[in-house]
Design a protein around this motif. Structure first.
Motif, PDB file in Angstrom:
ATOM      1  N   LYS A   1       4.360  11.604  24.599  1.00 31.72           N
ATOM      2  CA  LYS A   1       4.795  12.231  23.351  1.00 31.72           C
ATOM      3  C   LYS A   1       4.638  11.246  22.193  1.00 31.72           C
ATOM      4  CE  LYS A   1       8.976  13.834  21.045  1.00 31.72           C
ATOM      5  NZ  LYS A   1      10.447  13.905  21.137  1.00 31.72           N
ATOM      6  N   PRO A   2       3.948  11.640  21.098  1.00 29.14           N
ATOM      7  CA  PRO A   2       3.819  10.742  19.935  1.00 29.14           C
ATOM      8  C   PRO A   2       5.196  10.423  19.344  1.00 29.14           C
ATOM      9  CG  PRO A   2       2.298  12.592  19.770  1.00 29.14           C
ATOM     10  CD  PRO A   2       3.231  12.913  20.893  1.00 29.14           C
ATOM     11  N   LYS A   3       5.318   9.220  18.797  1.00 34.27           N
ATOM     12  CA  LYS A   3       6.592   8.776  18.224  1.00 34.27           C
ATOM     13  C   LYS A   3       6.470   8.598  16.720  1.00 34.27           C
ATOM     14  CE  LYS A   3       8.330   6.565  22.406  1.00 34.27           C
ATOM     15  NZ  LYS A   3       8.900   5.339  23.013  1.00 34.27           N
ATOM     16  N   LEU A   4       7.603   8.803  16.042  1.00 29.46           N
ATOM     17  CA  LEU A   4       7.643   8.730  14.581  1.00 29.46           C
ATOM     18  C   LEU A   4       8.558   7.586  14.146  1.00 29.46           C
ATOM     19  CD1 LEU A   4       6.968  10.016  11.779  1.00 29.46           C
ATOM     20  CD2 LEU A   4       9.074  11.343  12.043  1.00 29.46           C
ATOM     21  N   SER A   5       8.032   6.728  13.248  1.00 30.06           N
ATOM     22  CA  SER A   5       8.823   5.651  12.648  1.00 30.06           C
ATOM     23  C   SER A   5       9.095   6.011  11.188  1.00 30.06           C
ATOM     24  CB  SER A   5       8.077   4.318  12.725  1.00 30.06           C
ATOM     25  OG  SER A   5       7.840   3.935  14.054  1.00 30.06           O
TER      26      SER A   5
ATOM     27  N   TYR B   1      15.254  13.682  13.994  1.00 33.54           N
ATOM     28  CA  TYR B   1      13.827  13.814  14.338  1.00 33.54           C
ATOM     29  C   TYR B   1      13.097  12.481  14.473  1.00 33.54           C
ATOM     30  CZ  TYR B   1      13.302  13.446   9.202  1.00 33.54           C
ATOM     31  OH  TYR B   1      13.372  13.059   7.894  1.00 33.54           O
TER      32      TYR B   1
ATOM     33  N   ASP C   1      12.139   8.698  15.858  1.00 31.96           N
ATOM     34  CA  ASP C   1      12.292   7.863  17.060  1.00 31.96           C
ATOM     35  C   ASP C   1      12.832   6.478  16.713  1.00 31.96           C
ATOM     36  OD1 ASP C   1      11.055   9.528  19.310  1.00 31.96           O
ATOM     37  OD2 ASP C   1       9.523   9.639  17.765  1.00 31.96           O
ATOM     38  N   GLU C   2      12.552   6.005  15.518  1.00 36.38           N
ATOM     39  CA  GLU C   2      13.140   4.759  15.024  1.00 36.38           C
ATOM     40  C   GLU C   2      13.240   4.827  13.509  1.00 36.38           C
ATOM     41  OE1 GLU C   2      11.004   1.163  15.591  1.00 36.38           O
ATOM     42  OE2 GLU C   2       9.133   1.887  14.727  1.00 36.38           O
TER      43      GLU C   2
ATOM     44  N   ASN D   1      18.408   4.944  16.620  1.00 37.64           N
ATOM     45  CA  ASN D   1      17.639   3.705  16.797  1.00 37.64           C
ATOM     46  C   ASN D   1      17.304   3.143  15.416  1.00 37.64           C
ATOM     47  OD1 ASN D   1      16.059   1.615  17.735  1.00 37.64           O
ATOM     48  ND2 ASN D   1      14.288   2.893  18.160  1.00 37.64           N
TER      49      ASN D   1
ATOM     50  N   GLY E   1       5.776   3.210  15.908  1.00 41.53           N
ATOM     51  CA  GLY E   1       5.497   4.617  16.225  1.00 41.53           C
ATOM     52  C   GLY E   1       4.038   4.970  16.011  1.00 41.53           C
ATOM     53  N   ASP E   2       3.632   6.115  16.565  1.00 48.16           N
ATOM     54  CA  ASP E   2       2.265   6.606  16.359  1.00 48.16           C
ATOM     55  C   ASP E   2       2.068   7.126  14.940  1.00 48.16           C
ATOM     56  OD1 ASP E   2       1.270   6.538  19.290  1.00 48.16           O
ATOM     57  OD2 ASP E   2       3.189   7.583  19.410  1.00 48.16           O
TER      58      ASP E   2
END
Length: 345
Positions: free
Chosen positions: A103-107, A129, A131-132, A156, A188-189
């Motif tokens: 799953k792609p992650k969002l920063s 929503y 991830d960090e 996070n 993140g991605d």
């Protein structure tokens, strides 16, 4: 084995029978054997037969042991027969499990300075929503740091400190250095640059997996809805002031070289000198709401655009360079802001 023993006994018994017959014939004929010769013969014959019998018994025992060992050892399994493989191989139609991509992650990156009014609302929205969440504090003197530390147990969050000098949100604070530092820290991605006084529409949370999974666009823009003096009024662009309620680049793909330009204030993202509209991009109809000027004269103390607020309130500001153009807001506020407004009323 019995047959072998019988043969051995017969072989050993034959010489004894001959000698018995010889003795009988000599006795009949009157020939007497000496005592010495008789004893010698009597000694030699039994010894020979005993040795033969012992040797035969050893052979027999040896064979018995060998046969028992062969019975006791397990026999090796025969290999299965070879399958008939045709000359032209045809793969079997066996269904395979689909490969699951990670799953792609969002920063989310955000610089702050004295944002205690917006931080609780901002963190409640973003934590649902992201991830960090990466935050750089420019030296807040209000309760901003305590609010962030309280939220570290629920999201996070990584907090950095870069002391701001000079006038807040001006060229004294090198904004591009701070924002590029946050870009370098993001793992993140995708990266999302959103300020503490901006809240995404509630539909963004559900659309985010689709936006990060698509392969066509590297940058995504969203309508930037800016409230003015109250939550029911939107400020729109005017001649000589054309940056109100326009589309803004909030999201882009990480690890491909998108960074901020060298402007000290109001810096913009680019890719090796190319504007964002020159790379694969898309515009999403999901609104990002800017609440900085939604509270009239109660805007935060470090606001940079006091002349706009004074002009709206009718105070003398000298020469007017542009008009303030507004229109009513007909949309729906995010649930976080609806709860905040309900408490204030």
């Amino acid at each position: 084995m019995k047959k072998v023993l019988r043969q051995a006994v017969r072989k050993t018994a034959k010489p004894n029978r001959k000698q018995k017959l010889l003795k009988r014939s000599r006795r009949k004929n009157g020939i007497k054997l000496t005592q010495k010769r008789r004893t010698i013969k009597l000694r030699k014959r039994p010894l020979r037969t005993i040795k033969l019998r012992k040797r035969l018994l050893r052979k027999v025992k040896k064979r018995l042991r060998r046969s028992r060992s062969l019975r006791s050892t397990p026999q090796a399994k025969r290999p299965p027969p070879l399958l008939h493989v045709p000359a032209v191989y045809k793969p079997l139609n066996v269904p395979h499990a689909p490969l699951v991509e990670p799953k792609p992650k969002l920063s989310v990156i955000v610089p702050i300075l004295n944002e205690e009014k917006f931080l609780p609302l901002f963190l409640e929205s973003v934590a649902s929503y992201a991830d960090e969440i990466l935050i750089v504090d420019g030296g807040s003197t209000d309760d901003s740091i305590n609010i962030i530390n309280q939220w570290k147990n629920r999201a996070n969050i990584r907090l950095f400190h870069m002391k701001q000098t000079g006038l807040p949100y001006s060229d004294d604070w090198n904004e591009s250095v701070v924002r590029n530092f946050l870009v370098d820290q993001a793992i993140g991605d995708w990266i999302m640059a959103i300020d503490a006084d901006e809240i995404m529409d509630d539909s963004f949370r559900d659309a985010l997996p689709r936006l990060m999974a698509q392969k066509e666009a590297d940058a995504i823009s969203f309508p930037w809805v800016q409230f003015w003096m109250n939550p029911q009024t939107i400020r729109i662009s005017a001649p000589n002031d054309e940056h109100w309620s326009v589309n803004k680049w909030f999201m882009w793909r990480n690890h491909m070289g998108i960074r901020y330009d060298d402007a000290k204030n109001h810096c913009k993202v680019h890719l090796f000198g190319r504007y964002m509209w020159e790379i694969p991009n898309r515009a999403e109809p999901i609104s990002a709401f800017h609440y900085h000027y939604a509270f009239g004269s109660q805007v935060k103390a470090n606001d940079n655009r006091r002349r706009d607020v004074d002009q709206y309130l009718g105070k003398s500001i000298g020469r007017i360079e542009y008009d303030i153009v507004t229109k009513p807001f007909t949309g729906k506020h995010p649930a976080v802001m609806d709860r905040y407004f309900a408490k204030k009323m």
